[in-house]
Motif scaffolding. Structure first.
Motif, PDB file in Angstrom:
ATOM      1  N   ASN A 193     -22.142-118.905 105.913  1.00 39.32           N
ATOM      2  CA  ASN A 193     -23.152-119.944 106.032  1.00 39.32           C
ATOM      3  C   ASN A 193     -24.372-119.512 106.819  1.00 39.32           C
ATOM      4  O   ASN A 193     -25.485-119.912 106.523  1.00 39.32           O
ATOM      5  CB  ASN A 193     -22.557-121.179 106.708  1.00 39.32           C
ATOM      6  CG  ASN A 193     -22.248-122.236 105.673  1.00 39.32           C
ATOM      7  OD1 ASN A 193     -22.626-122.070 104.518  1.00 39.32           O
ATOM      8  ND2 ASN A 193     -21.596-123.295 106.074  1.00 39.32           N
ATOM      9  N   ARG A 194     -24.153-118.720 107.848  1.00 40.56           N
ATOM     10  CA  ARG A 194     -25.248-118.357 108.744  1.00 40.56           C
ATOM     11  C   ARG A 194     -26.065-117.185 108.210  1.00 40.56           C
ATOM     12  O   ARG A 194     -27.046-116.781 108.808  1.00 40.56           O
ATOM     13  CB  ARG A 194     -24.695-118.052 110.138  1.00 40.56           C
ATOM     14  CG  ARG A 194     -24.280-119.324 110.867  1.00 40.56           C
ATOM     15  CD  ARG A 194     -25.482-120.201 111.064  1.00 40.56           C
ATOM     16  NE  ARG A 194     -25.112-121.511 111.590  1.00 40.56           N
ATOM     17  CZ  ARG A 194     -26.009-122.439 111.895  1.00 40.56           C
ATOM     18  NH1 ARG A 194     -27.284-122.218 111.704  1.00 40.56           N
ATOM     19  NH2 ARG A 194     -25.619-123.591 112.358  1.00 40.56           N
ATOM     20  N   GLU A 226     -28.421-116.693 106.346  1.00 41.65           N
ATOM     21  CA  GLU A 226     -29.445-117.460 105.638  1.00 41.65           C
ATOM     22  C   GLU A 226     -30.479-116.552 104.976  1.00 41.65           C
ATOM     23  O   GLU A 226     -31.021-115.651 105.599  1.00 41.65           O
ATOM     24  CB  GLU A 226     -30.127-118.421 106.595  1.00 41.65           C
ATOM     25  CG  GLU A 226     -31.084-119.343 105.898  1.00 41.65           C
ATOM     26  CD  GLU A 226     -30.903-120.797 106.295  1.00 41.65           C
ATOM     27  OE1 GLU A 226     -30.358-121.552 105.491  1.00 41.65           O
ATOM     28  OE2 GLU A 226     -31.307-121.165 107.412  1.00 41.65           O
ATOM     29  N   SER A 281     -41.153-125.060  98.994  1.00 38.82           N
ATOM     30  CA  SER A 281     -40.558-123.805  99.436  1.00 38.82           C
ATOM     31  C   SER A 281     -39.131-123.692  98.933  1.00 38.82           C
ATOM     32  O   SER A 281     -38.569-124.658  98.396  1.00 38.82           O
ATOM     33  CB  SER A 281     -40.609-123.728 100.962  1.00 38.82           C
ATOM     34  OG  SER A 281     -40.011-124.869 101.519  1.00 38.82           O
ATOM     35  N   PRO A 338     -52.855-126.763 114.889  1.00 38.01           N
ATOM     36  CA  PRO A 338     -53.272-128.165 114.738  1.00 38.01           C
ATOM     37  C   PRO A 338     -53.947-128.709 116.009  1.00 38.01           C
ATOM     38  O   PRO A 338     -54.820-129.579 115.921  1.00 38.01           O
ATOM     39  CB  PRO A 338     -51.978-128.923 114.472  1.00 38.01           C
ATOM     40  CG  PRO A 338     -50.909-127.930 114.324  1.00 38.01           C
ATOM     41  CD  PRO A 338     -51.411-126.583 114.695  1.00 38.01           C
ATOM     42  N   ASN A 366     -46.616-129.123 111.897  1.00 41.89           N
ATOM     43  CA  ASN A 366     -46.914-128.573 113.222  1.00 41.89           C
ATOM     44  C   ASN A 366     -47.588-129.559 114.163  1.00 41.89           C
ATOM     45  O   ASN A 366     -47.885-129.225 115.301  1.00 41.89           O
ATOM     46  CB  ASN A 366     -47.776-127.322 113.093  1.00 41.89           C
ATOM     47  CG  ASN A 366     -47.020-126.217 112.384  1.00 41.89           C
ATOM     48  OD1 ASN A 366     -45.814-126.083 112.539  1.00 41.89           O
ATOM     49  ND2 ASN A 366     -47.720-125.439 111.562  1.00 41.89           N
ATOM     50  N   LEU A 403     -33.008-129.891  96.584  1.00 41.57           N
ATOM     51  CA  LEU A 403     -33.711-128.726  97.144  1.00 41.57           C
ATOM     52  C   LEU A 403     -35.072-129.103  97.712  1.00 41.57           C
ATOM     53  O   LEU A 403     -35.471-128.620  98.768  1.00 41.57           O
ATOM     54  CB  LEU A 403     -33.846-127.628  96.085  1.00 41.57           C
ATOM     55  CG  LEU A 403     -32.503-127.054  95.606  1.00 41.57           C
ATOM     56  CD1 LEU A 403     -32.728-125.952  94.583  1.00 41.57           C
ATOM     57  CD2 LEU A 403     -31.687-126.505  96.765  1.00 41.57           C
ATOM     58  N   TYR A 404     -35.832-129.981  97.014  1.00 43.49           N
ATOM     59  CA  TYR A 404     -37.132-130.390  97.573  1.00 43.49           C
ATOM     60  C   TYR A 404     -36.914-131.007  98.946  1.00 43.49           C
ATOM     61  O   TYR A 404     -37.688-130.805  99.880  1.00 43.49           O
ATOM     62  CB  TYR A 404     -37.837-131.495  96.755  1.00 43.49           C
ATOM     63  CG  TYR A 404     -38.026-131.296  95.270  1.00 43.49           C
ATOM     64  CD1 TYR A 404     -38.111-130.036  94.713  1.00 43.49           C
ATOM     65  CD2 TYR A 404     -38.154-132.401  94.426  1.00 43.49           C
ATOM     66  CE1 TYR A 404     -38.301-129.896  93.348  1.00 43.49           C
ATOM     67  CE2 TYR A 404     -38.341-132.257  93.069  1.00 43.49           C
ATOM     68  CZ  TYR A 404     -38.408-131.006  92.538  1.00 43.49           C
ATOM     69  OH  TYR A 404     -38.584-130.872  91.193  1.00 43.49           O
ATOM     70  N   SER A 442     -35.939-128.677 101.772  1.00 46.43           N
ATOM     71  CA  SER A 442     -37.158-127.979 102.204  1.00 46.43           C
ATOM     72  C   SER A 442     -37.988-128.862 103.118  1.00 46.43           C
ATOM     73  O   SER A 442     -38.504-128.396 104.136  1.00 46.43           O
ATOM     74  CB  SER A 442     -38.007-127.569 101.005  1.00 46.43           C
ATOM     75  OG  SER A 442     -37.324-126.628 100.229  1.00 46.43           O
ATOM     76  N   GLU A 459     -36.423-128.997 106.455  1.00 42.41           N
ATOM     77  CA  GLU A 459     -36.572-127.725 107.173  1.00 42.41           C
ATOM     78  C   GLU A 459     -37.912-127.621 107.896  1.00 42.41           C
ATOM     79  O   GLU A 459     -38.022-126.937 108.902  1.00 42.41           O
ATOM     80  CB  GLU A 459     -36.420-126.554 106.200  1.00 42.41           C
ATOM     81  CG  GLU A 459     -34.982-126.218 105.894  1.00 42.41           C
ATOM     82  CD  GLU A 459     -34.860-125.114 104.864  1.00 42.41           C
ATOM     83  OE1 GLU A 459     -34.615-123.969 105.243  1.00 42.41           O
ATOM     84  OE2 GLU A 459     -35.039-125.405 103.658  1.00 42.41           O
ATOM     85  N   PRO A 503     -32.495-125.682 110.346  1.00 40.07           N
ATOM     86  CA  PRO A 503     -32.200-124.700 109.301  1.00 40.07           C
ATOM     87  C   PRO A 503     -31.354-125.286 108.174  1.00 40.07           C
ATOM     88  O   PRO A 503     -30.527-126.154 108.415  1.00 40.07           O
ATOM     89  CB  PRO A 503     -31.392-123.610 110.026  1.00 40.07           C
ATOM     90  CG  PRO A 503     -31.458-123.919 111.473  1.00 40.07           C
ATOM     91  CD  PRO A 503     -31.831-125.364 111.613  1.00 40.07           C
ATOM     92  N   ARG A 504     -31.607-124.799 106.954  1.00 41.72           N
ATOM     93  CA  ARG A 504     -30.863-125.259 105.784  1.00 41.72           C
ATOM     94  C   ARG A 504     -29.350-125.095 105.995  1.00 41.72           C
ATOM     95  O   ARG A 504     -28.569-125.996 105.702  1.00 41.72           O
ATOM     96  CB  ARG A 504     -31.292-124.432 104.562  1.00 41.72           C
ATOM     97  CG  ARG A 504     -30.455-124.631 103.296  1.00 41.72           C
ATOM     98  CD  ARG A 504     -31.004-125.757 102.474  1.00 41.72           C
ATOM     99  NE  ARG A 504     -32.416-125.572 102.220  1.00 41.72           N
ATOM    100  CZ  ARG A 504     -32.941-125.249 101.041  1.00 41.72           C
ATOM    101  NH1 ARG A 504     -32.151-125.080 100.003  1.00 41.72           N
ATOM    102  NH2 ARG A 504     -34.233-125.126 100.884  1.00 41.72           N
ATOM    103  N   ALA A 505     -28.966-123.915 106.530  1.00 43.44           N
ATOM    104  CA  ALA A 505     -27.534-123.633 106.683  1.00 43.44           C
ATOM    105  C   ALA A 505     -26.860-124.677 107.570  1.00 43.44           C
ATOM    106  O   ALA A 505     -25.714-125.058 107.333  1.00 43.44           O
ATOM    107  CB  ALA A 505     -27.343-122.236 107.270  1.00 43.44           C
ATOM    108  N   GLU A 506     -27.591-125.150 108.569  1.00 45.48           N
ATOM    109  CA  GLU A 506     -27.014-126.141 109.474  1.00 45.48           C
ATOM    110  C   GLU A 506     -26.737-127.453 108.726  1.00 45.48           C
ATOM    111  O   GLU A 506     -25.701-128.084 108.927  1.00 45.48           O
ATOM    112  CB  GLU A 506     -28.005-126.388 110.608  1.00 45.48           C
ATOM    113  CG  GLU A 506     -27.416-127.087 111.799  1.00 45.48           C
ATOM    114  CD  GLU A 506     -28.444-127.187 112.921  1.00 45.48           C
ATOM    115  OE1 GLU A 506     -28.984-126.135 113.339  1.00 45.48           O
ATOM    116  OE2 GLU A 506     -28.722-128.319 113.349  1.00 45.48           O
ATOM    117  N   VAL A 516     -26.238-127.812 105.467  1.00 47.26           N
ATOM    118  CA  VAL A 516     -25.141-127.602 104.514  1.00 47.26           C
ATOM    119  C   VAL A 516     -23.805-127.615 105.261  1.00 47.26           C
ATOM    120  O   VAL A 516     -22.831-128.226 104.816  1.00 47.26           O
ATOM    121  CB  VAL A 516     -25.340-126.273 103.750  1.00 47.26           C
ATOM    122  CG1 VAL A 516     -24.119-125.935 102.908  1.00 47.26           C
ATOM    123  CG2 VAL A 516     -26.583-126.348 102.878  1.00 47.26           C
TER     124      VAL A 516
END
Ligand SMILES: [Fe+2]
Ligand SMILES: [Fe+2]
Lengths: 97, 333
Positions: A4-5, A7, A28, A67, B40, B97-98, B101, B104, B109-112, B114
């Motif tokens: 999992n990690r 990435e 993305s 920003p 940001n 997936l959108y 993202s 994120e 993080p994505r992995a977290e 999931v």
């Protein structure tokens, strides 16, 4: 869940909707490399007739403006109205200008 | 894509106090001026936390939502229906997936995300914990579940957080096809043999109440609502959205020649609204707590799919590493 990690890096996706138009940021995705990112972008962001060309760039490679410095960088046009054609008064009798 | 008022915890006061009061005022002024907040930009911790929770739950719902319908892809009654269902389920994967993202961009993080889903720590929409027993369920899901999702999601296109709003615009554009193919399927069955019509009625009977629950608890019980409204994360209340959904859906059902499983359903001439009977919130809470008809099956299927795909992820990473090494060696020559 051992992997999992592990990435995959994040990529930003830009799509040209048709020739003649600029590529536009659409979102993305994660991929191991650029080739894979471009292929995945087709499935994720172009399932209908959204585009004819895709660019991908690693998110980490994008340098963005701060920003917090928005005001000094992009000072509002209020103070620079003379940069716009509408600032100049031309008599209506004068044509083609 | 399916959001729901899933969480009933109150926002934490301590984190709020940590934010600078002046910054909070300036932030609220931006929101009030309908300015979008971008990744940001400064934002209160509670705003970030709420968005991470909502967007990730929304993403999980899209992903888990592929399971009940995916179940019927190989059994679709014609090639036309199979192509449609494949495209729809693929869209739901795309929606997930959108949304991952978008989440994120808030620093998670994505992995977290999931990992949380697979560990059973994350919530997803209650609707996907019901089984798809017959082919008519595929019609009922498109018509009612995607229909309810559209109702929920359209106001989210104006959400104050830019990346979430943009993801929602993209998703809403795709959802209309989902709803229409479902209604068309119901229409075919309703106009078919008596057996087919019975099947359509049975599907409507089973999916109606769960669809109404998709809008989340009544406004009286929803603790998060007022702060989320002020932040313009939520823009229309659960009850208002639910009422709007009922008002547009009931006539569609009557056109099919079907009835709704609610003896108290009636048109209130004065208000023009369809009034409905009480919703069984104990069922809703039981499912959210993990004890619905399919909770275990869905999580088991997700975990299996993730584990079965491990070798693909490993192979892709190994291949990329090999190519990068080769390129480096070539460059060094
Ligand atoms: Fe969706
Ligand atoms: Fe959908």
């Amino acid at each position: 869940m051992t992997d999992n990690r592990m990435e995959w890096p994040l990529w930003e996706v830009f799509v040209r909707s048709r020739n003649g138009l600029a590529h536009r940021h659409v979102g993305s995705l994660h991929a191991v490399d650029g080739t894979m990112a471009a292929e995945l972008a087709r499935d994720v962001y172009c399932r209908r007739a959204e585009g004819v060309s895709v660019w991908v760039a690693r998110s980490a490679d994008i340098v963005a403006s701060d920003p917090a410095r928005k005001d000094e960088l992009f000072e509002p046009m209020v103070s620079k109205v003379y940069r716009h054609p509408t600032f100049y008064e031309i008599p209506s009798d004068v044509k083609n200008i | 894509m399916y959001t729901q008022g899933l969480d009933q915890r109150a926002p934490e006061g301590a984190a709020k106090a940590a934010d600078d009061a002046a910054a909070l005022v300036a932030f609220q002024a931006r929101i009030d001026a309908e300015e979008k907040i971008e990744p940001n930009d400064w934002m209160p911790q509670g705003y970030r936390r709420t968005l991470v929770r909502q967007i990730s739950q929304h993403a999980h719902s899209e992903i888990v939502g592929m399971l009940p319908e995916g179940n019927w892809i190989t059994r679709a009654p014609s090639l036309r229906r199979k192509m449609i269902l494949l495209a729809k389920v693929q869209d739901e994967g795309g929606h997930g997936l959108y949304l991952y993202s978008a989440a994120e961009t808030l620093g998670v993080p994505r992995a977290e995300m999931v990992e949380q889903l697979l560990a059973g720590k994350a919530k997803y929409s209650s609707i996907f914990n019901y089984p798809t027993l017959t082919w008519a369920d595929i019609g009922a899901i498109g018509w009612l579940v995607d229909g309810a999702a559209i109702m929920n999601q359209v106001p989210l296109c104006r959400c104050s957080y830019g990346p979430y709003a943009r993801a929602m615009i993209r998703i809403c554009r795709e959802e209309s096809f989902h709803q229409r193919q479902g209604y068309e399927l119901m229409l075919k069955l309703a106009q078919g043999t008596s057996g087919q019509k019975r099947m359509a009625q049975d599907a409507l009977n089973r999916w109606w109440w769960p669809s109404l629950m998709m809008f989340g608890p009544s406004d009286k019980e929803s603790i998060h609502s007022s702060q989320n409204m002020a932040w313009k994360i939520k823009r229309v209340s659960n009850d208002d959205l639910r009422q709007k959904f009922i008002d547009v859906t009931v006539p569609q059902g009557h056109f099919l020649g079907l009835t709704f499983p609610d003896p108290e359903l009636r048109l209130d001439e004065a208000s023009g609204h369809w009034l409905h009977g009480p919703i069984d919130w104990t069922e809703f809470n039981r499912i959210l707590a993990g004890d619905g008809p399919c909770n275990r099956e869905r999580m088991a299927a997700r975990r299996k799919a993730h584990a079965d795909g491990a070798w693909v992820r490993e192979a892709a990473a190994a291949h990329a590493a090999k190519r990068a090494n080769r390129q480096r060696a070539k460059a060094a020559e």
